[in-house]
Design an enzyme around this catalytic site. Structure first.
Site, PDB file in Angstrom:
ATOM      1  N   HIS A 143      -3.437   6.821  78.922  1.00 44.10           N
ATOM      2  CA  HIS A 143      -3.878   6.649  80.307  1.00 44.10           C
ATOM      3  C   HIS A 143      -3.658   7.878  81.195  1.00 44.10           C
ATOM      4  CE1 HIS A 143      -4.886   2.640  79.306  1.00 44.10           C
ATOM      5  NE2 HIS A 143      -3.752   2.032  79.589  1.00 44.10           N
ATOM      6  N   HIS A 170      -7.785  -0.559  85.457  1.00 42.78           N
ATOM      7  CA  HIS A 170      -6.805  -1.344  84.704  1.00 42.78           C
ATOM      8  C   HIS A 170      -6.403  -2.631  85.433  1.00 42.78           C
ATOM      9  CE1 HIS A 170      -3.438  -1.961  81.932  1.00 42.78           C
ATOM     10  NE2 HIS A 170      -3.810  -0.912  81.258  1.00 42.78           N
ATOM     11  N   GLU A 193     -10.912  -3.460  80.172  1.00 38.51           N
ATOM     12  CA  GLU A 193     -11.044  -2.059  80.556  1.00 38.51           C
ATOM     13  C   GLU A 193     -12.274  -1.471  79.863  1.00 38.51           C
ATOM     14  OE1 GLU A 193      -7.043  -0.301  79.646  1.00 38.51           O
ATOM     15  OE2 GLU A 193      -6.648  -2.408  79.342  1.00 38.51           O
TER      16      GLU A 193
HETATM   17  C1  BGC Z   1      -3.228  -0.453  76.562  1.00 37.85           C
HETATM   18  C2  BGC Z   1      -1.912  -1.080  76.207  1.00 37.85           C
HETATM   19  C3  BGC Z   1      -0.898  -0.583  77.190  1.00 37.85           C
HETATM   20  C4  BGC Z   1      -1.330  -1.001  78.558  1.00 37.85           C
HETATM   21  C5  BGC Z   1      -0.384  -0.484  79.596  1.00 37.85           C
HETATM   22  C6  BGC Z   1      -3.594  -0.947  77.915  1.00 37.85           C
HETATM   23  O1  BGC Z   1      -4.796  -0.386  78.284  1.00 37.85           O
HETATM   24  O2  BGC Z   1      -4.220  -0.720  75.622  1.00 37.85           O
HETATM   25  O3  BGC Z   1      -1.540  -0.759  74.895  1.00 37.85           O
HETATM   26  O4  BGC Z   1       0.379  -1.065  76.913  1.00 37.85           O
HETATM   27  O5  BGC Z   1      -2.609  -0.525  78.827  1.00 37.85           O
HETATM   28  O6  BGC Z   1      -0.286  -1.355  80.635  1.00 37.85           O
END
Ligand code: BGC
Length: 352
Positions: A106, A180, A317
């Site tokens: 991310h 998210h 997402e």
């Molecule tokens: C991921 C997860 C991660 C989360 C964090 C998601 O997009 O796929 O693995 O723990 O984001 O909040």
């Protein structure tokens, strides 16, 4: 449209909340910090409103401990890049920040979710919205190129939250933004969303290793607990013993959407039977990460004192596939100077 300043001049740049409202009374509240959407109020089949996204009350809480990425814009690269490196046109970039074991997740240490976006309220035919802009300098978080990203949030009179992403760069780079937001259509403080029905418009997915990095394979969902081509209650299989699921602690996978590359089409439908609330997700992206909130663990206290327990919210997402920069056979996330990146996702709220 309203906005209220919650931090003052000593803490520049200012972090503020903004609220969009449509003609039907739906409200979407967000902050310029990370473009974080903190409240989404939508009606049930009797017209009763609930706030269906998980989040905090104050920007300070988002600033200080939004490790779960509640409601946030994600970039420069949504989801994972394996071993924090990739090469482009023969040049290796190996300086990405490792924030998920040895991998990059991310956008790194200070991703799009942690910066303050220039925000301008806008409106047009049938919507109220905001244009958010962030200029990410060359080398930030290890990514090449000065990147200018703009994100348009719209709340339409059709009860849709529309997100339109655009970006340009002055050096070849990779780019894969998403949002998210966590949802619970019973209300963020309602009964667990594990009773929701989920449909994902995908016949294939990208299997991963234990760290969530795609192996490069493209597998059929047929005969697996990843088959959501017909709507079904996802809580029934979230603890599947299929090792492709259990190794990630539940649903946390990228599905390959059944549509032409670049085509705008259906990604997923979530439905909560008691309230009748339904959310349809449409996107121009080729994939969607359905993350069942497996890592929520009761350590975050949100709005109204609600303690978010494991799987109290789920994310859809929209994205290019994780680790695409390292797989030539995945749709490309490369962005070159002179090109304009464009992507659109819609969360459409309705009732049945
Ligand atoms: C991921 C997860 C991660 C989360 C964090 C998601 O997009 O796929 O693995 O723990 O984001 O909040």
């Amino acid at each position: 449209m309203t906005n209220s300043t919650v931090l003052y001049a000593s803490q520049k740049p200012l972090m503020e909340f903004f609220t969009l409202e449509n003609k039907n009374g739906l409200k979407l509240k967000f902050t310029n910090l990370g473009g974080i959407v903190s409240e989404i109020h939508v009606p049930d089949r009797d017209g009763n409103f609930a706030d269906v996204t998980l989040g905090f009350e104050t920007v300070e809480e988002y600033r200080d401990h939004n490790d779960a990425y509640f409601g946030a814009l994600i970039g420069r690269y949504g989801n994972r890049i394996g071993s924090c490196k990739f090469s482009l046109d023969g040049e290796m970039f190996d300086g990405l920040f490792a924030n998920d074991g040895v991998n990059h997740l991310h956008g790194g240490k200070v991703g799009f979710d942690k910066v303050v976006w220039e925000t301008e309220l806008v409106s047009g035919d049938g919507y109220m919205g905001a244009k958010l802009t962030y200029r990410s300098p060359d080398g930030e978080e290890g990514y090449p190129g000065n990147l200018v990203a703009t994100v348009l949030y719209k709340l339409t009179d059709e009860n849709e939250w529309v997100i339109e992403y655009e970006a340009t760069t002055d050096k070849v780079t990779v780019f894969n933004p998403t949002n998210h937001a966590y949802f619970n259509l019973a209300g963020h403080d309602g009964d667990s969303p594990l009773g929701h029905e989920m449909l994902i418009n995908a016949a294939f997915f990208t299997p991963t290793d234990e760290a969530g990095i795609p192996t490069g394979e493209i597998n059929s969902v047929e005969g697996t607990d990843l088959d959501f081509r017909s709507a079904r209650v996802y809580g029934a299989t979230v603890n599947s013993e299929d090792s492709l699921i259990s190794r990630l602690g539940g649903y946390d996978h990228n599905w390959i959407l059944d549509k032409q590359y670049g085509e705008f089409g259906l990604a997923a439908v979530a439905y909560e039977a008691q309230s009748g609330r339904e959310m349809k997700v449409y996107t121009s992206e080729p994939g969607v990460q359905f993350y069942a909130g497996n890592f929520l663990d009761g350590s975050l206290t949100g709005k109204g004192g609600k303690v978010y327990q494991k799987r109290d919210g789920f994310c859809l997402e929209t994205q290019h596939f994780p680790n695409s920069p390292n797989y030539g056979h995945f749709p490309s996330t490369t962005l070159r100077p002179g090109e304009v990146f464009r992507s659109k996702t819609v969360y459409a709220f309705g009732v049945r």
